[in-house]
Design a protein around this motif. Sequence first.
Motif, PDB file in Angstrom:
ATOM      1  N   VAL A 188       0.855  -1.186   0.000  1.00 27.50           N
ATOM      2  CA  VAL A 188       0.000   0.000   0.000  1.00 27.50           C
ATOM      3  C   VAL A 188       0.889   1.234   0.000  1.00 27.50           C
ATOM      4  O   VAL A 188       1.695   1.432   0.910  1.00 27.50           O
ATOM      5  N   GLY A 189       0.758   2.056  -1.024  1.00 25.86           N
ATOM      6  CA  GLY A 189       1.522   3.291  -1.070  1.00 25.86           C
ATOM      7  C   GLY A 189       2.980   3.093  -1.394  1.00 25.86           C
ATOM      8  O   GLY A 189       3.860   3.546  -0.637  1.00 25.86           O
ATOM      9  N   GLY A 190       3.274   2.419  -2.479  1.00 23.35           N
ATOM     10  CA  GLY A 190       4.660   2.225  -2.884  1.00 23.35           C
ATOM     11  C   GLY A 190       5.370   3.544  -3.143  1.00 23.35           C
ATOM     12  O   GLY A 190       4.750   4.544  -3.509  1.00 23.35           O
ATOM     13  N   GLY A 191       6.683   3.553  -2.912  1.00 19.22           N
ATOM     14  CA  GLY A 191       7.467   4.764  -3.154  1.00 19.22           C
ATOM     15  C   GLY A 191       7.422   5.765  -2.030  1.00 19.22           C
ATOM     16  O   GLY A 191       7.808   6.923  -2.203  1.00 19.22           O
ATOM     17  N   GLN A 192       6.983   5.360  -0.842  1.00 24.13           N
ATOM     18  CA  GLN A 192       6.890   6.286   0.297  1.00 24.13           C
ATOM     19  C   GLN A 192       7.681   5.771   1.506  1.00 24.13           C
ATOM     20  O   GLN A 192       7.101   5.483   2.552  1.00 24.13           O
ATOM     21  N   PRO A 193       8.981   5.632   1.422  1.00 25.79           N
ATOM     22  CA  PRO A 193       9.824   6.072   0.300  1.00 25.79           C
ATOM     23  C   PRO A 193      10.336   4.939  -0.590  1.00 25.79           C
ATOM     24  O   PRO A 193      10.918   5.209  -1.629  1.00 25.79           O
ATOM     25  N   TYR A 194      10.135   3.669  -0.197  1.00 25.82           N
ATOM     26  CA  TYR A 194      10.786   2.576  -0.926  1.00 25.82           C
ATOM     27  C   TYR A 194       9.865   2.000  -1.998  1.00 25.82           C
ATOM     28  O   TYR A 194       8.649   1.898  -1.817  1.00 25.82           O
ATOM     29  N   ILE A 211      -1.270  -1.258  -4.205  1.00 24.13           N
ATOM     30  CA  ILE A 211      -2.508  -0.515  -3.973  1.00 24.13           C
ATOM     31  C   ILE A 211      -2.172   0.950  -3.705  1.00 24.13           C
ATOM     32  O   ILE A 211      -1.283   1.262  -2.906  1.00 24.13           O
ATOM     33  N   ALA A 212      -2.890   1.828  -4.372  1.00 28.59           N
ATOM     34  CA  ALA A 212      -2.652   3.256  -4.200  1.00 28.59           C
ATOM     35  C   ALA A 212      -2.987   3.698  -2.784  1.00 28.59           C
ATOM     36  O   ALA A 212      -3.946   3.215  -2.170  1.00 28.59           O
ATOM     37  N   ASP A 213      -2.190   4.611  -2.258  1.00 29.77           N
ATOM     38  CA  ASP A 213      -2.436   5.187  -0.932  1.00 29.77           C
ATOM     39  C   ASP A 213      -3.265   6.453  -1.127  1.00 29.77           C
ATOM     40  O   ASP A 213      -2.742   7.492  -1.528  1.00 29.77           O
ATOM     41  N   ASP A 214      -4.553   6.352  -0.869  1.00 28.83           N
ATOM     42  CA  ASP A 214      -5.485   7.437  -1.144  1.00 28.83           C
ATOM     43  C   ASP A 214      -6.469   7.529   0.027  1.00 28.83           C
ATOM     44  O   ASP A 214      -7.619   7.094  -0.063  1.00 28.83           O
ATOM     45  N   ALA A 235      -7.348   6.730  -8.079  1.00 28.58           N
ATOM     46  CA  ALA A 235      -6.187   5.844  -8.159  1.00 28.58           C
ATOM     47  C   ALA A 235      -6.414   4.590  -7.329  1.00 28.58           C
ATOM     48  O   ALA A 235      -6.013   3.488  -7.717  1.00 28.58           O
ATOM     49  N   LEU A 236      -7.078   4.729  -6.182  1.00 28.89           N
ATOM     50  CA  LEU A 236      -7.347   3.578  -5.324  1.00 28.89           C
ATOM     51  C   LEU A 236      -8.265   2.581  -6.019  1.00 28.89           C
ATOM     52  O   LEU A 236      -7.982   1.379  -6.059  1.00 28.89           O
ATOM     53  N   ALA A 237      -9.373   3.061  -6.569  1.00 34.56           N
ATOM     54  CA  ALA A 237     -10.318   2.161  -7.235  1.00 34.56           C
ATOM     55  C   ALA A 237      -9.672   1.470  -8.430  1.00 34.56           C
ATOM     56  O   ALA A 237      -9.872   0.268  -8.645  1.00 34.56           O
ATOM     57  N   ARG A 238      -8.892   2.202  -9.200  1.00 32.98           N
ATOM     58  CA  ARG A 238      -8.221   1.601 -10.362  1.00 32.98           C
ATOM     59  C   ARG A 238      -7.254   0.505  -9.920  1.00 32.98           C
ATOM     60  O   ARG A 238      -7.181  -0.565 -10.537  1.00 32.98           O
TER      61      ARG A 238
END
Length: 260
Positions: A188-194, A211-214, A235-238
Amino acid sequence: MAILLLTSASGAPGVTTLGVGLALCWPRSVLLVDADPGAHQAVLAGYLAGTSADGKGLLRVAEAHRDRRGLREVVIDQAVPLTTDDGASRLFLPGFARPSSAGLFAGVWSDLTEALAGLDDQGFDVIVDAGRLSHSGLPTPLVERAALTALVLRSDLRSIVSARVHLLALREHPRLQASARSLGLALVGGGQPYSAREIGKSLGVPVMAQIADDPPTARHLSDGAARSRKFDSSALARSLHTTATQLATRFERSAELVRG
């Protein structure tokens, strides 16, 4: 037929939100099972906005097991509608009413898992929300029959370190040792930060879902907040639709190989 087992290693990474989101997007009929030993009743109090289960749930399943009744029919009878928005059957089996109930359920898991697997005859896949990993681990029968056990985590260092500790215990299970494809990460929420690539490499387990962090949009799934007009395009639903389709397709192909 697939059983998807969701769990987490640290606090509030979104296991229940992910379970609800996937169940609502799943391309086939689906049963979402609240197996959280903490008895938080998060779906009833959250997405279902305080809906009463009218006494239905795992407690009644345990009573049926005590009375030696067939559990496959009981499971469906004890489920409540997750939504009535479309033609697919999306059901929810409420969880434990008290934390102490989980400890008394050990003798039920084997027969209940067989019943869940048998729902294939009625066209159902099953998503199990096992909540946060405890010292007692996951119910062994569920791990043995799950097509995928997914550890849900975020991309911060605290979540990664906690996941590493709990993965050591998960990997000791014979089922997960025998099949590397049976264990994966849901990020959940990739790139925050890794990134997903960095996390998968560090933990030695593939990231099966991103999964998008929204948070504003997620509140509809976690807390029953009003569904925004832009929910479907968020972004979450997609990301939920993409993950549900990919996992359902993967499980169906695996089932075809077994049948073949």
